[in-house]
Design a protein around this motif. Structure first.
Motif, short mmCIF file in Angstrom:
data_model
loop_
_atom_site.label_atom_id
_atom_site.label_comp_id
_atom_site.label_asym_id
_atom_site.label_seq_id
_atom_site.Cartn_x
_atom_site.Cartn_y
_atom_site.Cartn_z
N UNK A 67 32.53 23.26 20.88
CA UNK A 67 31.66 22.36 21.00
C UNK A 67 32.45 21.32 20.36
N UNK A 68 33.36 21.53 19.42
CA UNK A 68 33.38 20.07 18.63
C UNK A 68 34.48 19.35 19.86
N UNK A 69 34.45 17.86 19.90
CA UNK A 69 34.46 17.05 20.16
C UNK A 69 36.24 16.16 19.94
N UNK A 70 37.04 16.12 20.23
CA UNK A 70 37.75 15.35 19.04
C UNK A 70 37.38 13.58 19.31
N UNK A 71 36.82 13.22 18.82
CA UNK A 71 36.48 11.62 19.32
C UNK A 71 37.33 10.90 19.78
N UNK B 282 38.83 12.25 21.75
CA UNK B 282 39.07 11.75 23.78
C UNK B 282 38.09 11.00 24.22
N UNK B 283 37.43 10.37 23.42
CA UNK B 283 36.35 9.31 24.84
C UNK B 283 36.76 7.74 24.12
N UNK C 51 32.87 26.22 24.64
CA UNK C 51 32.53 26.25 26.24
C UNK C 51 33.98 26.36 27.52
N UNK D 15 41.14 20.11 27.51
CA UNK D 15 39.43 20.48 27.19
C UNK D 15 38.84 20.19 28.42
N UNK E 287 31.10 9.42 22.64
CA UNK E 287 31.52 9.34 21.44
C UNK E 287 30.15 8.96 20.43
N UNK F 177 30.13 12.34 18.72
CA UNK F 177 31.24 13.40 18.49
C UNK F 177 31.39 12.32 16.93
N UNK G 138 28.34 17.33 15.20
CA UNK G 138 29.57 17.49 16.38
C UNK G 138 29.24 18.49 17.27
N UNK G 139 28.93 18.89 17.27
CA UNK G 139 28.83 20.16 18.29
C UNK G 139 27.78 19.75 19.22
N UNK G 140 28.49 19.53 20.46
CA UNK G 140 27.94 18.57 21.33
C UNK G 140 28.46 18.54 22.93
N UNK G 141 28.60 19.67 22.67
CA UNK G 141 28.35 20.18 24.15
C UNK G 141 27.72 19.87 24.96
#
Lengths: 93, 475, 197
Positions: free
Chosen positions: A3-7, A9-10, C2, C16, C83, C86, C167-170
């Motif tokens: 679930x880590x999202x690369x910021x 990507x937003x 995910x 992703x 964002x 994240x 940042x575990x924002x699933x």
């Protein structure tokens, strides 16, 4: 890691404002065109459906973030939008 | 799979339970035995009406067609209910990790239900229907005479009481035990089943309204809450036989029930096409039921993906086969064959033809009969004190699976051809034939259907035999 | 992980999936329902353009235009929320989620006023094909906005407990995906029913 999202990507804040302004602008333009009645239905329908497609494209690519997603998913949602706007375009005659 | 989880799995397998985890789960056994017994009865009456289609005076006047048909469909519902109840009594304690609230109540309920069911069938066969209606208080509150809901008032009240006792027992168990998605979905489905049955007491004298609410029982059962029960049962067995993480299986379950409810509830509209209901049902019914195959397709994907990604080789391969079969046959029977009749423009021609019967046979077998048989296949060995039956017994069971399944495919194809003939000769033709003239053209197909029916019965006998095959047990 | 949440085919790690794959399956199914609805609408409009034009002429554009702006603002806010989470800016993330809910709430109020007016004018599902589609589509979409708000509210609630720290924002991405779907459907609906006349 889960679930880590690369910021990255937003969209960045400035981009977010621009996207929002673009989407809202297209909405207002469509409403004004329809309200003033300057255009005949012949032109209005394709134009506003085109706007809908443009707006949908932005939502899919940037808001949903599908440009970073697996191709099958990105293609399915884009395909849906194209199919729906395309067929509806044909329904106006 | 990491080393750590492999080690845990190995340890789990070493102390794999050779029998049920909670003693009270044993109450499921009589329910399953009754279910199989009534299933055999259902098929016998199916053979009788199959024969009456081609030899109209067979058994006349002792058992006429309408009575035999009523027994055939009522036994189906009752044996499936016995199956669901047995499944509930087995599944809920295991998921809740505690004994059943009251095993004694479960046994009392069993006998009440069995005796009431048997008396009702005896009433159907022994008395003219109008006499039965008069004797059982239908004059006080008329509820009889509608398909699937032919039961006398007393029986209907009995069913409600049995359901309440069953739900009370399971709900009390769940309330003080571990709550899992599977057990919650199962109980939701069962509560829904009981609540929608209450509409069997609603019987307006306006024929349109009568049919309108009749479907609230029939449709919202089989294309609504029963699908929750089915999903929960399938998920339970798949957790057990595949060893896939519960979290993943539960996510699938949620996805399936969400789609079921979205499409199924408004999908009721496909029954409201030509019966006097407002016109918007044609659009609503067509659109939502066009998507009703989706949850069934998900069910198929679910079963196959979980089995493909299984993390253990469960010795009960027959149960796995039944689970996969449920996935495929429910999609074909309920999804594809159901779709054949649900678009209003198509239904205009196919309404009330043998196409409906073809869908009914494959859907009831593929979805509900098979999911109950899946559950029985998984639980019966455990209830009899072993993890799985001997390979020999499983081979007989697998053979029975194939014979029954292929026979139902045969029945479905015969009836589909019969329905298509009806539509063609009786409805689309420029010189349409009468109903009975059309039937003459269909006769060979009815014969073929009867042969498939005999095939199904032999498959069922093989299934019964599989319980008595001993053979060498797998280590 | 995910992308793996349904144990489907392996998904390459360089792409992703935003949020839970199960949610995306659900979204695709929802799009299918709306898609079929739109196509059936198109078919009926094609058969009887005069009837549909006449109905559309009677719709005022003010409320639906404001509603479109509200939904878009809600979408923009939830992008900002994703964002923010994240970047592990919890407070800011929660505030953006709250903004999305406010926008959704505004949409529901305006929509209720619009529909209330129609009901008061005696329009029902049996007032002809156009009104049948108008009511069916807008009410069905209305219910989806309600569901979207429930999902966003649930995520907001969990965010208060620090569920999306580190940042575990699933969950946030999953909720955002659903909200964007509701928005996407409305964009087409707005053009189709209100503007293209």
């Amino acid at each position: 890691m889960a679930g880590i999202v690369d910021p990255m990507n937003t969209p960045a804040p400035l981009t977010q404002w621009l996207l929002w302004a673009w989407l809202s602008g297209l909405t207002l333009l469509a409403a004004v065109l329809a309200e003033t009645g300057q255009l005949s239905q012949h032109w209005l329908a394709p134009l506003v459906l085109g706007f809908a497609w443009l707006k949908g494209w932005v939502v899919i690519e940037r808001y949903m973030g599908l440009r970073h997603a697996p191709h099958w998913l990105r293609a399915s949602v884009h395909g849906w939008l194209l199919l729906v706007t395309g067929v509806l375009l044909l329904s106006f005659r | 799979m990491s080393n750590a989880s492999a080690a845990t799995l190995a340890a789990e397998q070493a102390r794999a339970p050779a029998q049920i985890k909670y003693r009270s789960q044993a109450v499921a056994k009589p329910y399953f035995m009754a279910a199989i017994g009534l299933f055999i009865g259902q098929i016998l009456f199916g053979l009788i009406i199959g024969l009456q289609y081609v030899k109209g005076d067979f058994l006349f006047p002792a058992i006429n067609f309408s009575t035999a048909r009523m027994v055939h469909t009522n036994l189906l519902i009752v044996w499936l209910l016995f199956g669901f109840m047995g499944a509930g009594y087995f599944l809920i304690p295991e998921e809740c990790e505690r004994e059943l609230y009251s095993p004694k109540l479960a046994i009392i309920t069993f006998w009440v239900f069995l005796v009431a069911g048997a008396l009702t069938i005896v009433g159907y066969l022994g008395l003219p229907y109008n006499v039965l209606a008069h004797l059982t208080g239908n004059d006080l509150l008329p509820t009889m005479g509608r398909g699937y809901l032919e039961q006398p008032l007393i029986t209907k009240v009995g069913i409600v009481l049995v359901a309440l006792s069953f739900l009370f027992n399971l709900s009390m168990t769940l309330l003080s035990g571990r709550k899992t998605s599977i057990s919650i979905v199962m109980l939701l489905g069962l509560w829904g089943l009981a609540i929608f049955f209450l509409f069997s007491f609603v019987n307006p004298s306006n024929l349109v309204l009568d049919k309108y609410f009749w479907w609230w029982v029939v449709h919202l059962w089989v294309e609504g809450v029963w699908e929750l029960i089915m999903g929960a049962m399938l998920a339970f067995v798949l957790v057990k036989v595949t060893g896939v993480d519960r979290e993943i299986i539960e996510k699938w379950l949620y996805l399936i029930i969400a789609m079921t409810l979205i499409t199924g509830i408004i999908g009721t509209g496909h029954h409201y096409f030509w019966i006097g209901t407002p016109a918007y049902w044609q659009v609503w019914g067509s659109i939502f039921s066009a998507l009703e195959p989706v949850p069934f397709f998900m069910m198929t994907m679910f079963a196959f993906n979980m089995v493909k990604r299984r993390r253990r080789q469960h010795p009960n391969q027959a149960a796995t086969l039944w689970a996969l079969g449920t996935g495929v046959m429910s999609f074909l029977g309920a999804g594809v064959w159901g779709f054949l009749g649900t678009l209003s423009v198509v239904n205009y021609y196919t309404h009330g033809t043998q196409l409906t019967a073809s869908h009914g046979h494959m859907a009831f077998y593929g979805a509900y009969a098979m999911v109950v048989l899946t559950m029985i296949s998984y639980t019966m060995p455990l209830l009899r004190g072993r993890e799985a039956n001997s390979p020999q017994a499983q081979n007989v069971e697998k053979l029975a699976f194939w014979v029954m399944t292929l026979s139902i495919v045969g029945i479905t194809l015969c009836l589909t051809a019969a329905g298509a003939t009806q539509v063609w000769l009786q409805r689309m033709s420029s010189a349409p034939l009468s109903f009975m003239e059309t039937q003459d053209h269909i006769m060979p197909l009815y014969w073929a259907r009867l042969v498939c029916g005999l095939g199904f019965f032999s498959g069922l006998m093989l299934y019964l035999i599989s319980f008595f095959v001993t053979g060498k047990r797998e280590a | 992980m995910p992308a793996d949440s349904l144990l489907l085919e392996d998904i390459p790690q360089d792409r992703h999936v935003p949020g839970d794959l199960a949610m995306w399956c659900f979204i695709l199914a929802e799009l299918a329902v709306f898609g079929v609805f739109f196509l059936v609408y198109g078919y009926h409009r094609w058969r009887d353009p005069a009837l549909f034009s006449h109905g559309q002429q009677q719709l005022h554009l003010l409320l639906p235009t404001l509603n479109t702006l509200l939904l878009l603002a809600g979408s923009a806010a939830i992008v900002a929320a994703v964002r923010a989470f994240a970047l592990n800016r919890q407070r800011s993330g929660r505030r953006w989620l709250m903004s999305t809910m406010l926008a959704g709430g505004g949409f529901l109020v305006l929509k209720a006023i619009e529909l209330g007016g129609k009901f008061a004018a005696g329009i029902t599902l049996s007032s002809g094909d156009f009104w049948m589609f108008y009511l069916s589509l807008t009410v069905f979409h209305f219910l989806h906005v309600v569901l979207g708000m429930v999902i966003v509210a649930a995520v907001w609630w969990q965010a208060r407990d620090g569920r999306y720290a580190g940042a575990a924002i699933d969950g946030v991405e999953t909720a955002a995906a659903y909200w964007h779907m509701v928005d996407l459907v409305w964009i087409v609906l707005f053009a189709l029913i209100y503007v293209a006349r």
